[in-house]
Scaffold this motif. Structure first.
Motif, PDB file in Angstrom:
ATOM      1  N   VAL A 633       0.836  -1.201   0.000  1.00 52.91           N
ATOM      2  CA  VAL A 633       0.000   0.000   0.000  1.00 52.91           C
ATOM      3  C   VAL A 633       0.873   1.254   0.000  1.00 52.91           C
ATOM      4  O   VAL A 633       1.699   1.462   0.889  1.00 52.91           O
ATOM      5  CB  VAL A 633      -0.933   0.016   1.241  1.00 52.91           C
ATOM      6  CG1 VAL A 633      -1.960   1.133   1.103  1.00 52.91           C
ATOM      7  CG2 VAL A 633      -1.635  -1.318   1.405  1.00 52.91           C
ATOM      8  N   VAL A 634       0.682   2.085  -1.039  1.00 54.53           N
ATOM      9  CA  VAL A 634       1.408   3.367  -1.161  1.00 54.53           C
ATOM     10  C   VAL A 634       0.341   4.448  -1.238  1.00 54.53           C
ATOM     11  O   VAL A 634      -0.382   4.525  -2.237  1.00 54.53           O
ATOM     12  CB  VAL A 634       2.292   3.381  -2.429  1.00 54.53           C
ATOM     13  CG1 VAL A 634       2.939   4.750  -2.613  1.00 54.53           C
ATOM     14  CG2 VAL A 634       3.353   2.294  -2.368  1.00 54.53           C
ATOM     15  N   THR A 635       0.204   5.243  -0.181  1.00 54.37           N
ATOM     16  CA  THR A 635      -0.882   6.237  -0.159  1.00 54.37           C
ATOM     17  C   THR A 635      -0.345   7.655   0.046  1.00 54.37           C
ATOM     18  O   THR A 635      -0.970   8.466   0.736  1.00 54.37           O
ATOM     19  CB  THR A 635      -1.885   5.892   0.962  1.00 54.37           C
ATOM     20  OG1 THR A 635      -1.135   5.618   2.152  1.00 54.37           O
ATOM     21  CG2 THR A 635      -2.751   4.719   0.608  1.00 54.37           C
ATOM     22  N   SER A 636       0.807   7.967  -0.568  1.00 58.82           N
ATOM     23  CA  SER A 636       1.400   9.305  -0.400  1.00 58.82           C
ATOM     24  C   SER A 636       0.390  10.396  -0.761  1.00 58.82           C
ATOM     25  O   SER A 636      -0.354  10.270  -1.734  1.00 58.82           O
ATOM     26  CB  SER A 636       2.602   9.468  -1.319  1.00 58.82           C
ATOM     27  OG  SER A 636       3.486   8.396  -1.173  1.00 58.82           O
ATOM     28  N   LEU A 637       0.425  11.471   0.049  1.00 63.18           N
ATOM     29  CA  LEU A 637      -0.445  12.611  -0.258  1.00 63.18           C
ATOM     30  C   LEU A 637       0.136  13.406  -1.425  1.00 63.18           C
ATOM     31  O   LEU A 637      -0.584  14.075  -2.157  1.00 63.18           O
ATOM     32  CB  LEU A 637      -0.588  13.499   0.979  1.00 63.18           C
ATOM     33  CG  LEU A 637      -1.114  12.765   2.225  1.00 63.18           C
ATOM     34  CD1 LEU A 637      -1.232  13.728   3.406  1.00 63.18           C
ATOM     35  CD2 LEU A 637      -2.466  12.102   1.938  1.00 63.18           C
ATOM     36  N   LEU A 661      -2.061   2.128  -5.046  1.00 65.20           N
ATOM     37  CA  LEU A 661      -1.152   3.259  -5.298  1.00 65.20           C
ATOM     38  C   LEU A 661      -1.887   4.598  -5.336  1.00 65.20           C
ATOM     39  O   LEU A 661      -2.907   4.744  -6.025  1.00 65.20           O
ATOM     40  CB  LEU A 661      -0.454   3.017  -6.652  1.00 65.20           C
ATOM     41  CG  LEU A 661       0.559   4.045  -7.128  1.00 65.20           C
ATOM     42  CD1 LEU A 661       1.727   4.163  -6.144  1.00 65.20           C
ATOM     43  CD2 LEU A 661       1.084   3.670  -8.513  1.00 65.20           C
ATOM     44  N   SER A 662      -1.338   5.563  -4.617  1.00 62.91           N
ATOM     45  CA  SER A 662      -1.932   6.902  -4.596  1.00 62.91           C
ATOM     46  C   SER A 662      -1.820   7.568  -5.961  1.00 62.91           C
ATOM     47  O   SER A 662      -0.784   7.519  -6.615  1.00 62.91           O
ATOM     48  CB  SER A 662      -1.198   7.765  -3.562  1.00 62.91           C
ATOM     49  OG  SER A 662      -1.425   9.127  -3.837  1.00 62.91           O
ATOM     50  N   GLN A 663      -2.892   8.243  -6.327  1.00 65.65           N
ATOM     51  CA  GLN A 663      -2.868   8.965  -7.608  1.00 65.65           C
ATOM     52  C   GLN A 663      -1.949  10.177  -7.555  1.00 65.65           C
ATOM     53  O   GLN A 663      -1.645  10.765  -8.590  1.00 65.65           O
ATOM     54  CB  GLN A 663      -4.285   9.400  -7.993  1.00 65.65           C
ATOM     55  CG  GLN A 663      -4.867  10.480  -7.087  1.00 65.65           C
ATOM     56  CD  GLN A 663      -6.301  10.806  -7.446  1.00 65.65           C
ATOM     57  OE1 GLN A 663      -7.220  10.048  -7.135  1.00 65.65           O
ATOM     58  NE2 GLN A 663      -6.514  11.921  -8.107  1.00 65.65           N
ATOM     59  N   PHE A 664      -1.494  10.538  -6.365  1.00 65.10           N
ATOM     60  CA  PHE A 664      -0.642  11.722  -6.238  1.00 65.10           C
ATOM     61  C   PHE A 664       0.849  11.383  -6.225  1.00 65.10           C
ATOM     62  O   PHE A 664       1.666  12.155  -5.726  1.00 65.10           O
ATOM     63  CB  PHE A 664      -1.033  12.514  -4.982  1.00 65.10           C
ATOM     64  CG  PHE A 664      -2.485  12.892  -4.984  1.00 65.10           C
ATOM     65  CD1 PHE A 664      -3.007  13.670  -6.016  1.00 65.10           C
ATOM     66  CD2 PHE A 664      -3.344  12.456  -3.982  1.00 65.10           C
ATOM     67  CE1 PHE A 664      -4.352  14.005  -6.041  1.00 65.10           C
ATOM     68  CE2 PHE A 664      -4.692  12.791  -3.995  1.00 65.10           C
ATOM     69  CZ  PHE A 664      -5.206  13.565  -5.035  1.00 65.10           C
ATOM     70  N   ALA A 668       2.167   6.697 -10.290  1.00 62.93           N
ATOM     71  CA  ALA A 668       0.812   6.423 -10.800  1.00 62.93           C
ATOM     72  C   ALA A 668       0.702   6.771 -12.280  1.00 62.93           C
ATOM     73  O   ALA A 668      -0.187   6.280 -12.971  1.00 62.93           O
ATOM     74  CB  ALA A 668      -0.210   7.206  -9.987  1.00 62.93           C
ATOM     75  N   ARG A 669       1.613   7.629 -12.762  1.00 62.58           N
ATOM     76  CA  ARG A 669       1.575   7.990 -14.195  1.00 62.58           C
ATOM     77  C   ARG A 669       2.123   6.866 -15.060  1.00 62.58           C
ATOM     78  O   ARG A 669       1.985   6.879 -16.263  1.00 62.58           O
ATOM     79  CB  ARG A 669       2.398   9.244 -14.468  1.00 62.58           C
ATOM     80  CG  ARG A 669       2.203  10.337 -13.469  1.00 62.58           C
ATOM     81  CD  ARG A 669       1.546  11.545 -14.070  1.00 62.58           C
ATOM     82  NE  ARG A 669       1.012  12.367 -12.995  1.00 62.58           N
ATOM     83  CZ  ARG A 669       0.446  13.530 -13.182  1.00 62.58           C
ATOM     84  NH1 ARG A 669       0.316  14.005 -14.388  1.00 62.58           N
ATOM     85  NH2 ARG A 669      -0.025  14.230 -12.173  1.00 62.58           N
ATOM     86  N   GLU A 670       2.818   5.910 -14.430  1.00 65.72           N
ATOM     87  CA  GLU A 670       3.400   4.816 -15.213  1.00 65.72           C
ATOM     88  C   GLU A 670       2.730   3.476 -14.923  1.00 65.72           C
ATOM     89  O   GLU A 670       2.613   2.646 -15.811  1.00 65.72           O
ATOM     90  CB  GLU A 670       4.893   4.673 -14.876  1.00 65.72           C
ATOM     91  CG  GLU A 670       5.741   5.855 -15.290  1.00 65.72           C
ATOM     92  CD  GLU A 670       7.188   5.639 -14.882  1.00 65.72           C
ATOM     93  OE1 GLU A 670       7.908   4.966 -15.636  1.00 65.72           O
ATOM     94  OE2 GLU A 670       7.585   6.122 -13.805  1.00 65.72           O
ATOM     95  N   LEU A 671       2.343   3.256 -13.658  1.00 65.02           N
ATOM     96  CA  LEU A 671       1.872   1.926 -13.250  1.00 65.02           C
ATOM     97  C   LEU A 671       0.346   1.858 -13.287  1.00 65.02           C
ATOM     98  O   LEU A 671      -0.335   1.914 -12.251  1.00 65.02           O
ATOM     99  CB  LEU A 671       2.406   1.608 -11.845  1.00 65.02           C
ATOM    100  CG  LEU A 671       3.936   1.681 -11.718  1.00 65.02           C
ATOM    101  CD1 LEU A 671       4.375   1.527 -10.264  1.00 65.02           C
ATOM    102  CD2 LEU A 671       4.591   0.614 -12.595  1.00 65.02           C
ATOM    103  N   HIS A 672      -0.165   1.741 -14.490  1.00 61.95           N
ATOM    104  CA  HIS A 672      -1.615   1.817 -14.647  1.00 61.95           C
ATOM    105  C   HIS A 672      -2.346   0.566 -14.161  1.00 61.95           C
ATOM    106  O   HIS A 672      -3.553   0.594 -13.970  1.00 61.95           O
ATOM    107  CB  HIS A 672      -1.946   2.077 -16.117  1.00 61.95           C
ATOM    108  CG  HIS A 672      -1.279   3.313 -16.629  1.00 61.95           C
ATOM    109  ND1 HIS A 672      -1.581   4.566 -16.160  1.00 61.95           N
ATOM    110  CD2 HIS A 672      -0.286   3.490 -17.535  1.00 61.95           C
ATOM    111  CE1 HIS A 672      -0.824   5.467 -16.765  1.00 61.95           C
ATOM    112  NE2 HIS A 672      -0.013   4.836 -17.599  1.00 61.95           N
ATOM    113  N   VAL A 677      -5.704   5.012  -6.124  1.00 52.93           N
ATOM    114  CA  VAL A 677      -6.678   5.593  -5.184  1.00 52.93           C
ATOM    115  C   VAL A 677      -6.349   7.045  -4.861  1.00 52.93           C
ATOM    116  O   VAL A 677      -5.209   7.492  -5.004  1.00 52.93           O
ATOM    117  CB  VAL A 677      -6.695   4.816  -3.835  1.00 52.93           C
ATOM    118  CG1 VAL A 677      -7.162   3.392  -4.036  1.00 52.93           C
ATOM    119  CG2 VAL A 677      -5.324   4.844  -3.156  1.00 52.93           C
ATOM    120  N   ASN A 678      -7.379   7.746  -4.396  1.00 47.84           N
ATOM    121  CA  ASN A 678      -7.185   9.074  -3.823  1.00 47.84           C
ATOM    122  C   ASN A 678      -7.090   8.862  -2.311  1.00 47.84           C
ATOM    123  O   ASN A 678      -8.090   8.528  -1.662  1.00 47.84           O
ATOM    124  CB  ASN A 678      -8.388   9.952  -4.183  1.00 47.84           C
ATOM    125  CG  ASN A 678      -8.328  11.296  -3.480  1.00 47.84           C
ATOM    126  OD1 ASN A 678      -7.460  11.534  -2.635  1.00 47.84           O
ATOM    127  ND2 ASN A 678      -9.250  12.179  -3.830  1.00 47.84           N
TER     128      ASN A 678
END
Ligand code: G6P
Length: 752
Positions: A633-637, A661-664, A668-672, A677-678
């Protein structure tokens, strides 16, 4: 006259001479034909008038007794005209009655060809061409016969010869005059041309200063030159992206081939290896830093010098007299050059300006940045100290310097001032905010100016590049070319590019513990049953990482899916970081409090839904957790890239495991294929977590395979390779420009 000028002139003169020669070749026969027609027409007229003049006397003499005497006399008198060659008279029955001596027997009394000015009417005799005309002789309306006049045309050949000579002479003179004019024009235009072309070439990586308008004669060239340079650059780009399998060997070869003889220097705050005094003696430690994880394999491949802050308790004891130590300690591949800081310097530069100011400024995590003048002073001072160290370590005047991160925003310009020929690649490992957010920094102009000392400025994403360009546009007087992403400031260009960072891909080794072994071991170590569902989080204990939101999502999932209570655990590895700062201490306290609350709510017996391990774990230990987990779980703000996501993927050679993976994050731009998540939306994250732990194996496998293929190819060697290739391209371009400048200076000296 300078040889360049002569060569340039010849380039114009030779084709011109050739064109004139060909024209002359075509024109001479035309002129000859034309003059011949004139002569023939002239002779037609002369013959007619001579016949008219001879009409009367001839008619009269024919009627007299002594015609045989008088007619030859008449003909001889007429022959005094030098061009009249022979005369004859034929009676009405076509008998040759009188003729002068030269009259060719072959002509007889046959009708003369109709001339009408046509040169084809001439008759060829052994002596040459003759013009023949015959006119009737009448007296009192009675036809007496015909008068044949033969004019010599050999003079025409002489005249044609003359005409040819004069026409050729005319073209010769024309060629000389035009050549002289060309040389003169080339001579006068040379300086303008050179400076204009140089301007265009310079503009290739940046905008052309408006005041330097292109002269009209160069304008047609401008587009072509720019297009050519753009094509070259694009060709190289596409080659970078597709043609290589990026490996350490490839990177080494590239350095050798593209940057032959060039040295690589890295500068970062965090050192890749620190030495710590422990009860067991001096031990080597690796920091928890995405930057170090990424750059270290590159340095192993490149064998340069890494300049960093010596922060370990035994660092001073392990360096030589020049503060250098070969690393990695077990198998040295490059040099670590340590720089020392006092406690006050570290407090102001690192904790203060970098981590209380720039860090929250660049991360949108709703923590207010703190800016103090005293911190800024230390930041400047330390940047200068590191810049001095880089300059001292450089063996050449044009090294490649890789500057890392927000600790050294001022250093690129400091190095540039002393080593103007250096190729400075600065990589900003954290996000770059929008202009309004960045604008609250009291030293925003100084920071931007410092960064614009770089040849190349790299960010993880295109979005951060765009933010940076807009920030510069807002606060500095520069010229920005958005299309090529270049900034021209103080006559120097900076290329702003995105280079998504990654990890060193590593194929599984026979000695590695298998996934099954890791699963069993980790569950056993934490007292969990074999089929217990396990999520893993690996972060520094930093407020940007969304750790609180992650735990709230765990709590919400257990609320929404109570069947998972007792069957699911989240293990959070949280490396302590910047712990002397209030913000971090408060954050840690909040994290601990939340863990306690959630655990109190759902624990039973030995079971705890969240296990917090707030201590440093080395890479090998972390790898075991990655392999043991069902979910990472990666939920970086807000996160520049987040390498934990990529490390997890690389660790799963069994093609199992799910990434939330956090959308922020840049990742997230590479690992589709991750479950994106937000993190601010707790229910959404909770649902994603539930979906992850219940995902069928086949789906896990499909998603993981696709992400593994991407991370394998888009690895850290590619990240570094693309930057170094771009650096090589810029250096090559600068060398060409320097040569052009040098050449044109020489030519100018000769011309002047
Ligand atoms: C981020 C920064 C790095 C930094 C790392 C660890 O990844 O971009 O520059 O090294 O965090 O932080 P620390 O302050 O411990 O070096």
């Amino acid at each position: 006259m300078p040889s360049r000028l002569i060569r340039l002139s010849l380039r114009f003169v030779l084709p011109l001479a050739l064109a004139l020669g060909l024209t002359a070749y075509a024109v001479v026969p035309l002129v000859e034909n034309l003059t011949l027609r004139w002569f023939v027409r002239d002779l037609d007229a002369r013959s007619q008038s001579l016949s008219n003049a001879l009409q009367d006397p001839l008619g009269e003499y024919l009627a007299t007794q002594n015609a045989d005497r008088r007619i030859p006399q008449l003909f001889d008198r007429a022959l005094r005209d030098e061009r009249l060659y022979a005369i004859a008279f034929c009676d009405p029955v076509g008998k040759l009655t009188y003729k002068t001596n030269a009259y060719p027997a072959s002509l007889g009394c046959a009708p003369a060809p109709e001339s009408n000015g046509k040169p084809e009417a001439l008759i060829q005799l052994p002596k040459g061409p003759v013009h023949v005309s015959s006119n009737p002789v009448e007296r009192d309306g009675q036809y007496l016969g015909k008068l044949v006049l033969v004019h010599d045309m050999s003079f025409i050949e002489r005249r044609s010869e003359d005409t040819r000579k004069y026409v050729l002479m005319l073209f010769g003179v024309l060629a000389v005059v035009v050549s002289l004019i060309t040389v003169l024009v080339a001579h006068l235009s040379w300086r303008d041309w050179i400076s204009s072309v140089k301007g265009i070439l310079r503009g290739e990586i940046g905008p052309r200063p408006q005041q330097q308008s292109t002269p009209p004669e160069v304008r047609p060239l401008e587009g072509d030159l720019r297009a050519l340079l753009h094509d070259l650059s694009m060709e190289r780009r596409s080659r970078d992206d597709t043609a290589y399998q990026w490996t350490p060997e490839k990177l080494r070869t590239l350095l050798h081939e593209e940057l032959a003889g060039d040295e690589v220097l890295v500068v970062s705050n965090r050192e890749p290896y620190s030495h710590a005094r422990t009860p067991r003696g001096i031990e080597v430690q690796r920091p928890a830093s995405g930057l170090v994880t990424a750059v270290e394999p590159v340095m192993r491949a490149c064998s340069g010098t890494w300049v960093a802050h010596g922060s370990g308790s035994a660092d001073r004891e392990t360096v030589d007299a020049s503060d250098r130590v070969p690393v990695p300690p077990s198998n040295p591949a490059y040099t670590l050059r340590r720089v020392w800081l006092t406690k006050e310097e570290e407090a102001g530069y690192y904790y203060g300006f970098a981590n209380e100011g720039l860090w929250p400024l660049c991360h949108i995590a709703h923590v207010r940045p703190v800016f103090r003048s005293s911190d800024w002073e230390k930041y400047e001072l330390v940047n200068q100290r590191f810049a001095d160290a880089v300059i001292r370590e450089a063996r050449t005047d044009d090294p490649v310097v890789l500057v890392q991160d927000y600790h050294f925003a001022l250093l690129p310009r400091m190095v540039r001032d002393v080593l103007p020929k250096a190729t400075i690649i600065t990589f900003w490992h954290i996000p770059w905010p929008n202009p309004e957010s960045f604008g609250i920094c009291p030293w925003r102009e100084e920071i931007l100016e410092g960064l614009l000392g770089s040849t190349i400025l790299g960010f993880h994403t295109q979005f951060h590049c765009k933010n940076f360009l807009e920030t510069v546009d807002r606060y500095l007087e520069t010229r920005i070319e958005y299309e090529t992403s270049t900034i021209s400031y103080g006559g120097k260009l900076t290329q702003v590019e995105h280079y998504p960072i990654s990890i060193a891909w590593r194929e599984p080794q026979p000695e590695d513990p298998s996934v099954a072994e890791c699963r069993d071991a980790i569950r056993r170590e934490h007292g969990l049953p074999d089929n217990h569902l396990l999520a893993i989080g690996v972060d520094r204990l930093d407020y940007t990482k969304g750790i609180l939101e992650r735990f709230q999502a765990v709590e919400r999932m257990l609320e929404m899916h109570p069947s998972l209570v007792g069957k699911f655990t989240m293990i959070q590895i949280a490396a302590p970081t910047r712990s002397s700062l209030d913000e971090y201490q408060n954050f840690e306290a909040r994290v601990r409090a939340l863990v306690q609350r959630v655990n109190t709510r759902f624990s039973s017996g030995n079971y705890q839904p969240i296990i917090l391990k707030a201590e440093h774990h080395d890479a090998e230990q972390v790898n075991r957790y990655y392999r043991a987990a069902d979910v990472c779980v990666v939920t970086s703000l807000h996160d520049g890239m987040n390498l934990v996501a990529k490390e997890f993927i690389a660790a799963r050679d069994d093609d199992r495991g799910v990434l939330v993976l956090s959308q922020f994050t840049g990742a997230a731009r590479e690992l589709h294929e991750a479950l994106v998540v937000n993190p601010y939306h707790i229910e959404q994250s909770a649902e994603a977590l539930y979906r992850a732990v219940t995902m069928p194996e086949i789906e896990q496998c499909e998603r993981m395979r696709s992400m593994r293929a991407l991370v394998k190819d888009f690895n850290i060697y590619r990240w570094a390779g693309r930057m170094l290739l771009d650096a090589a391209r810029v250096r090559q371009r600068e060398r060409i420009l320097a040569k052009i400048r040098q050449h044109s200076r020489k030519s100018l000296r000769r011309v002047v």
